[in-house]
Design a protein around this motif. Structure first.
Motif, PDB file in Angstrom:
ATOM      1  N   GLY A   1      20.305   0.389 -13.064  1.00  0.00           N
ATOM      2  CA  GLY A   1      20.186  -1.004 -12.676  1.00  0.00           C
ATOM      3  C   GLY A   1      19.552  -1.260 -11.329  1.00  0.00           C
ATOM      4  O   GLY A   1      19.146  -2.379 -11.046  1.00  0.00           O
ATOM      5  N   GLY A   2      19.442  -0.243 -10.472  1.00  0.00           N
ATOM      6  CA  GLY A   2      18.832  -0.419  -9.167  1.00  0.00           C
ATOM      7  C   GLY A   2      17.332  -0.179  -9.208  1.00  0.00           C
ATOM      8  O   GLY A   2      16.754   0.159 -10.243  1.00  0.00           O
ATOM      9  N   SER A   3      16.689  -0.336  -8.061  1.00  0.00           N
ATOM     10  CA  SER A   3      15.232  -0.222  -8.016  1.00  0.00           C
ATOM     11  C   SER A   3      14.752   1.210  -8.246  1.00  0.00           C
ATOM     12  O   SER A   3      13.709   1.427  -8.877  1.00  0.00           O
TER      13      SER A   3
ATOM     14  N   SER B   1      13.604  -5.743  -3.658  1.00  0.00           N
ATOM     15  CA  SER B   1      12.952  -6.898  -4.283  1.00  0.00           C
ATOM     16  C   SER B   1      12.907  -6.843  -5.808  1.00  0.00           C
ATOM     17  O   SER B   1      13.087  -7.886  -6.450  1.00  0.00           O
ATOM     18  N   PRO B   2      12.684  -5.677  -6.445  1.00  0.00           N
ATOM     19  CA  PRO B   2      12.613  -5.698  -7.910  1.00  0.00           C
ATOM     20  C   PRO B   2      13.895  -6.172  -8.579  1.00  0.00           C
ATOM     21  O   PRO B   2      13.845  -6.826  -9.622  1.00  0.00           O
TER      22      PRO B   2
ATOM     23  N   PRO C   1      14.558 -11.361  -9.933  1.00  0.00           N
ATOM     24  CA  PRO C   1      14.972 -12.061 -11.160  1.00  0.00           C
ATOM     25  C   PRO C   1      16.204 -12.939 -10.959  1.00  0.00           C
ATOM     26  O   PRO C   1      16.285 -14.034 -11.541  1.00  0.00           O
ATOM     27  N   PHE C   2      17.159 -12.488 -10.148  1.00  0.00           N
ATOM     28  CA  PHE C   2      18.363 -13.284  -9.900  1.00  0.00           C
ATOM     29  C   PHE C   2      18.050 -14.516  -9.054  1.00  0.00           C
ATOM     30  O   PHE C   2      18.668 -15.571  -9.212  1.00  0.00           O
TER      31      PHE C   2
ATOM     32  N   GLN D   1       2.658  -2.586 -13.856  1.00  0.00           N
ATOM     33  CA  GLN D   1       4.058  -2.917 -14.093  1.00  0.00           C
ATOM     34  C   GLN D   1       4.855  -2.928 -12.790  1.00  0.00           C
ATOM     35  O   GLN D   1       5.691  -3.807 -12.562  1.00  0.00           O
ATOM     36  N   LEU D   2       4.598  -1.949 -11.927  1.00  0.00           N
ATOM     37  CA  LEU D   2       5.314  -1.881 -10.650  1.00  0.00           C
ATOM     38  C   LEU D   2       4.958  -3.061  -9.758  1.00  0.00           C
ATOM     39  O   LEU D   2       5.826  -3.673  -9.132  1.00  0.00           O
ATOM     40  N   ALA D   3       3.673  -3.402  -9.712  1.00  0.00           N
ATOM     41  CA  ALA D   3       3.234  -4.529  -8.875  1.00  0.00           C
ATOM     42  C   ALA D   3       3.859  -5.833  -9.354  1.00  0.00           C
ATOM     43  O   ALA D   3       4.165  -6.719  -8.545  1.00  0.00           O
ATOM     44  N   GLU D   4       4.079  -5.958 -10.659  1.00  0.00           N
ATOM     45  CA  GLU D   4       4.668  -7.180 -11.209  1.00  0.00           C
ATOM     46  C   GLU D   4       6.119  -7.358 -10.774  1.00  0.00           C
ATOM     47  O   GLU D   4       6.662  -8.459 -10.854  1.00  0.00           O
ATOM     48  N   THR D   5       6.763  -6.272 -10.334  1.00  0.00           N
ATOM     49  CA  THR D   5       8.144  -6.355  -9.849  1.00  0.00           C
ATOM     50  C   THR D   5       8.200  -6.325  -8.328  1.00  0.00           C
ATOM     51  O   THR D   5       9.250  -6.059  -7.744  1.00  0.00           O
ATOM     52  N   SER D   6       7.068  -6.561  -7.675  1.00  0.00           N
ATOM     53  CA  SER D   6       6.894  -6.619  -6.214  1.00  0.00           C
ATOM     54  C   SER D   6       6.924  -5.250  -5.554  1.00  0.00           C
ATOM     55  O   SER D   6       7.040  -5.159  -4.335  1.00  0.00           O
ATOM     56  N   LEU D   7       6.784  -4.187  -6.326  1.00  0.00           N
ATOM     57  CA  LEU D   7       6.662  -2.843  -5.755  1.00  0.00           C
ATOM     58  C   LEU D   7       5.195  -2.557  -5.437  1.00  0.00           C
ATOM     59  O   LEU D   7       4.296  -2.990  -6.151  1.00  0.00           O
TER      60      LEU D   7
END
Length: 324
Positions: A42-44, A208-209, A213-214, A285-291
């Protein structure tokens, strides 16, 4: 006196020893590979490992299986990898805490990360997000600072563990804001967020990832991001600098390593495969989660770990953190 030439048998053995690692790399991987994540799901770090495993499985035609082994601020899973065979089939996907900070947080660390692992790559950098429950009275960073000053040691903050990126982000925050808060460490970022949403703690500097969403769903309120620039996923959320702390910038990272002694050819093959993946769908995919994909060399990652470990040593000392 004539020189003594090596026997044909010795020459053959020397040749076989030289080409064995290359042959291993050409055949690698020939069976499933375990990606050990030293934190709960569940974590980044877990997110990065799962996206990476899926991408490598498609590219290299072997299963890359994520295995979560949480505990002791990541040391349990990391030690498991350190003691595994150095053959490239058990790898560690870990954070700055595991690779750089923990050695300064334990009086008797179970291993020296700079000696126990063969660095493969720093996969991503990531900012943190300062989040509070949606019903928190703090609607800005300055509100939170005022609350903490009014109740010294009472406002609580959660972290993934002692010495995690969240912990050090908050230590820097407290130093620069001139406040003192109550530390509540967890066994991973996910349970800390769960308690934050439940109102058991007051704030978290979350990765941030997992935070975004929360925030977008309204389950958490974002007060600031820790990077120098605003996140494209949270364009209305200020940076910590914009929020009144001009010297605040913290970006954490996730990397991958093998046990020390893993053949350089195998390390190189893994680095090349991950770099290829970062240049394609995995990177998107990583960039879309702010990574932020990095994709450095094993040598550069080794030097980076050494420098970051020195940075953490200074921070542990300045924060008066006593090794456990």
């Amino acid at each position: 006196m004539p020189s003594r030439l090596p026997s044909p048998r010795r020459l053959l053995l020397t040749l076989l020893a030289a080409i064995a690692p290359l042959a291993m790399a050409q055949d690698y991987p020939s069976k499933p590979v375990k990606l050990i994540v030293p934190f709960p799901p569940g974590g980044s770090v877990d997110l990065v490992a799962r996206l990476l495993g899926k991408s490598l499985q498609e590219q290299l035609r072997q299963p890359f299986i994520v295995d979560n082994k949480p505990g002791a601020s990541g040391n349990i899973g990391a030690e498991f990898v350190a003691k595994s065979p150095a053959d490239g089939y058990t790898l560690l996907v870990g954070s700055a805490g595991v690779f750089a900070a923990n050695q300064h947080l334990y009086a008797k660390p179970p291993f020296d990360p700079e000696k126990a692992f063969a660095p493969i790559m720093r996969i991503v950098d990531q900012p943190n997000v300062l989040v509070v429950p949606p019903d928190s009275p703090a609607r800005s960073v300055q509100d939170l600072i005022a609350l903490a000053k009014a109740q010294p040691g009472k406002v609580s903050f959660g972290t993934a563990s002692v010495g995690s990126a969240q912990h050090f982000s908050t230590e820097i925050f407290m130093q620069q804001a001139g406040i003192q808060m109550l530390h509540v460490p967890y066994k991973g970022g996910a349970p800390a967020l769960s308690d934050l949403m439940g109102g058991q703690i007051d704030m978290v500097f979350d990765t941030s990832p997992t935070a975004v969403p929360f925030v977008k769903s309204g389950k958490l309120r974002a007060l600031a991001v820790t990077s120098a620039q605003r996140s494209p996923l949270l364009p209305d959320v200020p940076t910590m600098r914009e929020a009144g702390l001009p010297n605040f910038e913290v970006v954490t990272w996730t990397g991958i390593a093998a046990p020390a002694g893993t053949p350089p050819a195998v390390v190189g093959a893994l680095n090349a495969a991950i770099k290829k993946a970062l240049g394609g769908e995995l990177g998107r995919q990583l960039a879309e989660t702010s990574l932020i994909p990095v994709g450095d060399t094993p040598q550069a990652f080794k030097a980076f770990i050494h420098q970051d470990a020195q940075n953490y040593a200074r921070l542990v000392k300045s924060a008066n953190i006593t090794p456990q």
